[in-house]
Design an enzyme around this catalytic site. Structure first.
Site, PDB file in Angstrom:
ATOM      1  N   TRP A 143      20.873 -93.750 -19.945  1.00 17.13           N
ATOM      2  CA  TRP A 143      21.348 -93.550 -21.211  1.00 17.13           C
ATOM      3  C   TRP A 143      19.453 -93.115 -20.871  1.00 17.13           C
ATOM      4  O   TRP A 143      19.183 -93.410 -19.869  1.00 17.13           O
ATOM      5  CB  TRP A 143      21.375 -94.871 -21.596  1.00 17.13           C
ATOM      6  CG  TRP A 143      20.550 -94.366 -23.620  1.00 17.13           C
ATOM      7  CD1 TRP A 143      21.344 -94.194 -24.084  1.00 17.13           C
ATOM      8  CD2 TRP A 143      19.511 -96.215 -23.972  1.00 17.13           C
ATOM      9  NE1 TRP A 143      20.444 -93.811 -25.668  1.00 17.13           N
ATOM     10  CE2 TRP A 143      18.842 -95.405 -25.595  1.00 17.13           C
ATOM     11  CE3 TRP A 143      18.641 -96.512 -23.126  1.00 17.13           C
ATOM     12  CZ2 TRP A 143      18.425 -95.840 -26.552  1.00 17.13           C
ATOM     13  CZ3 TRP A 143      17.819 -96.887 -23.857  1.00 17.13           C
ATOM     14  CH2 TRP A 143      18.144 -96.619 -25.884  1.00 17.13           C
ATOM     15  N   ASP A 225      21.303-104.240 -19.164  1.00 10.78           N
ATOM     16  CA  ASP A 225      21.006-103.751 -20.875  1.00 10.78           C
ATOM     17  C   ASP A 225      22.594-103.856 -21.032  1.00 10.78           C
ATOM     18  O   ASP A 225      23.714-103.466 -20.553  1.00 10.78           O
ATOM     19  CB  ASP A 225      20.614-102.062 -20.341  1.00 10.78           C
ATOM     20  CG  ASP A 225      20.982-101.918 -21.844  1.00 10.78           C
ATOM     21  OD1 ASP A 225      20.943-102.418 -23.250  1.00 10.78           O
ATOM     22  OD2 ASP A 225      20.001-100.387 -21.653  1.00 10.78           O
ATOM     23  N   LYS A 261      25.356-101.930 -32.125  1.00 12.07           N
ATOM     24  CA  LYS A 261      26.338-101.180 -32.326  1.00 12.07           C
ATOM     25  C   LYS A 261      28.147-102.512 -32.649  1.00 12.07           C
ATOM     26  O   LYS A 261      28.525-102.088 -33.380  1.00 12.07           O
ATOM     27  CB  LYS A 261      26.929-100.436 -31.133  1.00 12.07           C
ATOM     28  CG  LYS A 261      26.197-100.095 -29.885  1.00 12.07           C
ATOM     29  CD  LYS A 261      25.652 -98.823 -29.945  1.00 12.07           C
ATOM     30  CE  LYS A 261      24.156 -98.255 -28.969  1.00 12.07           C
ATOM     31  NZ  LYS A 261      24.476 -96.854 -29.526  1.00 12.07           N
TER      32      LYS A 261
END
Ligand SMILES: Cc1ncc(COP(=O)(O)O)c(C=O)c1O
Length: 415
Positions: A143, A225, A261
């Site tokens: 990311w 993460d 999300k």
């Protein structure tokens, strides 16, 4: 008379103007021409629309009708029932670490906030004080924000560890393990808990065990993460397996959790940094420092997202509904994967396309090269990342044929 200087002492005209690619159309409204956006990092329904989870709607009503709630400041570390339950979700009902009282949570502004606060703490206190020299390893690719978050926290030595094997379109386990073997002791490794962004490729359970064994032997610090728990497999527990395994192996670790999300709460900025320590005293000391850090960055966190998550996680009925909603999203992604692969194979598109269904989560690393990506954007108005990453949620039953035939054209024209 005027004390206002004509020159503010800062050459604004010399400031480079930058555009954040993932934040969309900064410079004005979206282009009028019909485009297909595959570069977003958000869920979309089969109608191409954002989705407010039904359980979230219900809980929002409940909160709106609760006369006991107000808008007073939250504690600096956040809503206690949110922090505890967020950690429970990732570490599991039976987590020994939770039972032993050596887990702490910091309510953060999304997963990004969790990463930033965790990085700040590590720079201040890990491996010596103000240790800007400790290497921070980030997967290649990753990311795009990981790098900047750690640089902004003051780390000077950001390194890439091998992750993606382009030739085999899968995990480069050998390269990854070699990079861990040769990393200086106490280096920090940022690990995607599941649904690796951007490759959609996670280590298998067996591979995670190998990774943990090397990290333990080499005294490497795991900073997980977890931005997509539930999205990868549709099952919260399965998607948290790696984190739980590391905890069961006795690691002290951080895990930045995002609820953007899996709750569809992108703009509420709700996340949690789970801290797993050696013992309760250690964790309390860490949290006291976290409090100090948070105080100067956002002072105290917003409540709405945390209330929604906490209310959902603490009520068995709502919790079950949420799991069902998450599965709805994960299943749609899985369906789009198999439909796209089937179409590409039916068209006889050159190359292999099994990676489309083998990858998991929201993203797929299509393997399209820069020329093919350019063709997709310029000629087909299908906007994907330069790396070839697409968000599977951009696919719908209505555009599948168009996208598949466009990929087919791109691959056939530019091999
Ligand atoms: C891997 C990864 N980590 C963290 C985040 C940040 O999530 P949030 O929006 O909750 O800050 C994202 C969002 O796209 C992500 O993909």
């Amino acid at each position: 008379i005027s004390a206002v200087p004509s020159q503010v002492g800062f050459p604004y005209s010399a400031l480079p103007q930058v555009i954040c690619p993932t934040l969309g159309y900064r410079q004005g409204p979206p282009p009028r021409r019909k485009t297909l956006l595959f570069s977003l990092a958000a869920y979309r329904t089969d109608e191409g629309q954002p989705w407010v989870l039904p359980v979230v709607k219900k809980v929002e009503q409940k909160i709106a009708n609760d006369a006991s709630l107000n808008h007073e400041y939250l504690p600096i570390l956040g809503l206690p029932e949110f922090r505890a339950n967020a950690s429970r979700i990732v570490l599991g009902e039976d987590s020994r670490a939770i039972k032993e009282n050596r887990v702490g949570g910091v309510q953060c502004l999304g997963g990004t906030g969790g990463l930033r606060i965790g990085a700040e703490f590590l720079r201040r206190w890990y491996n010596g004080t103000n240790n800007t020299a400790t290497p921070v390893y980030i997967s290649s690719p990753s990311w795009e924000n990981h790098n900047s978050v750690f640089v902004n926290a003051g780390f000077k030595d950001i390194r890439a560890y091998r992750y993606w094997d382009a030739a085999k379109r899968g995990l480069d386990l050998e390269g990854l393990l070699e990079d861990m073997e040769s990393a200086p002791e106490f280096s920090i490794f940022v690990l995607h808990a599941c649904a690796h962004n951007p490759t959609g490729t996670d280590p298998t359970l067996e591979q995670w065990k190998q990774i943990a064994a090397v990290m333990k032997r080499r005294f490497l610090f795991p900073f997980f993460d977890s931005a997509y728990q539930g999205f990868a497999s549709g099952c919260l527990d399965r998607d948290a397996w790696a984190v739980r395994y590391f905890v069961s192996e006795g690691f002290e670790l951080f895990c930045a959790q995002s609820f953007s999300k899996n709750f569809g709460l992108y703009n509420e900025r709700v996340g949690n940094l789970s801290v797993v320590g050696k013992d309760a005293d250690n964790v309390q000391r860490v949290l006291s420092q976290m409090e100090k850090i948070v105080r100067t960055i956002w002072s105290n966190p917003p409540s709405q997202g945390a209330r929604i998550v906490a209310t959902t996680l603490t009520c068995p009925q709502l919790f079950a509904e949420w799991k069902d909603n998450v599965k709805t999203m994960a299943d749609r992604v899985l369906l789009m994967r198999s439909e796209l692969r089937a179409r590409l194979q039916a068209l006889g598109t050159p190359g292999t396309w099994n990676h489309i269904t083998e990858q998991i989560g929201m993203f797929s690393f299509t393997g399209l090269n820069p020329k093919q990506v350019e063709y997709m954007i310029k000629e087909k108005h299908i906007y994907l990342m330069a790396s070839g990453r697409i968000n599977m949620c951009g696919l719908t039953t209505k555009n599948l044929d168009y996208v598949a035939s466009s990929i087919h054209e791109a691959v056939t024209k530019f091999q």
